[in-house]
Write an enzyme that holds these catalytic residues in place. Sequence first.
Site, PDB file in Angstrom:
ATOM      1  N   ASP A 154     -16.499  67.516  77.973  1.00 47.49           N
ATOM      2  CA  ASP A 154     -16.869  68.186  76.889  1.00 47.49           C
ATOM      3  C   ASP A 154     -17.784  67.416  76.359  1.00 47.49           C
ATOM      4  O   ASP A 154     -17.556  66.363  75.448  1.00 47.49           O
ATOM      5  CB  ASP A 154     -15.739  68.552  75.997  1.00 47.49           C
ATOM      6  CG  ASP A 154     -15.901  69.537  74.941  1.00 47.49           C
ATOM      7  OD1 ASP A 154     -17.333  69.551  74.343  1.00 47.49           O
ATOM      8  OD2 ASP A 154     -14.854  70.153  74.470  1.00 47.49           O
ATOM      9  N   ARG A 163     -19.896  68.234  73.593  1.00 47.02           N
ATOM     10  CA  ARG A 163     -20.192  68.923  72.142  1.00 47.02           C
ATOM     11  C   ARG A 163     -19.909  67.841  71.215  1.00 47.02           C
ATOM     12  O   ARG A 163     -18.895  67.031  71.113  1.00 47.02           O
ATOM     13  CB  ARG A 163     -19.012  70.018  72.004  1.00 47.02           C
ATOM     14  CG  ARG A 163     -19.637  71.302  72.957  1.00 47.02           C
ATOM     15  CD  ARG A 163     -18.713  72.460  72.659  1.00 47.02           C
ATOM     16  NE  ARG A 163     -17.386  72.078  72.913  1.00 47.02           N
ATOM     17  CZ  ARG A 163     -16.321  73.124  73.124  1.00 47.02           C
ATOM     18  NH1 ARG A 163     -16.672  74.384  72.365  1.00 47.02           N
ATOM     19  NH2 ARG A 163     -15.043  72.754  73.600  1.00 47.02           N
TER      20      ARG A 163
END
Length: 213
Positions: A134, A136
């Site tokens: 991930d 982000r």
Amino acid sequence: MSDLPAATQRSRVRVPLRFGDGYRTDAELVTFHGLTDGQEHLAVVLGDPAPGSVPLVRLHSECLTGDVFGSARCDCGPQLREAVERIAERGGVLLYLRQEGRGIGLYNKLDAYALQDQGLDTYAANTALGLPEDARDYTAAAQMLTALGLDEIDLLSNNPDKAGQLRELGIQVHDRVPTGVFTTAHNVRYLRAKVLQTQHTLPLGELTELGVG
């Protein structure tokens, strides 16, 4: 409070929203100057919060396949539709963040889909491509909320990482409100992986391969 770089509002425009199931609402779309990642993220301001209430906020990562084409391999499209209505009813903001594929981009996401078809889960597929599980970062989201004057929110999310990052960036997350559960025969393994790998607050017992249409 973290030393968050300041962003400013760039423009605001009223837009009527219309969804395929007939739901309609009006929104104000806000753009920004000074976001740290240089992306064209968007704030969708919905409803009118009651005086003294905490606004409801969702950080929604862009998903072309789910949001636009209705892909059944994820739950992004239904989550977006649900979030708009729930936020409009209570008053708050949906941040539409240009972070396709948990930040790895559209082409890489489709490459990861191909690996998932060979048996890898969504996180292992990213890793097999040499990418983060991930990628982000929610600094720009915190900048946007601050520019909108929102330093205390209720967060509509199943993802504890979103709340954790926002708190570290100086946003007070009063409560984390779970979304609905939107299962299909094609996304149940994806949803289970989110629970097992990143502790998303979804009912694991309901996310079985059986009885999902």
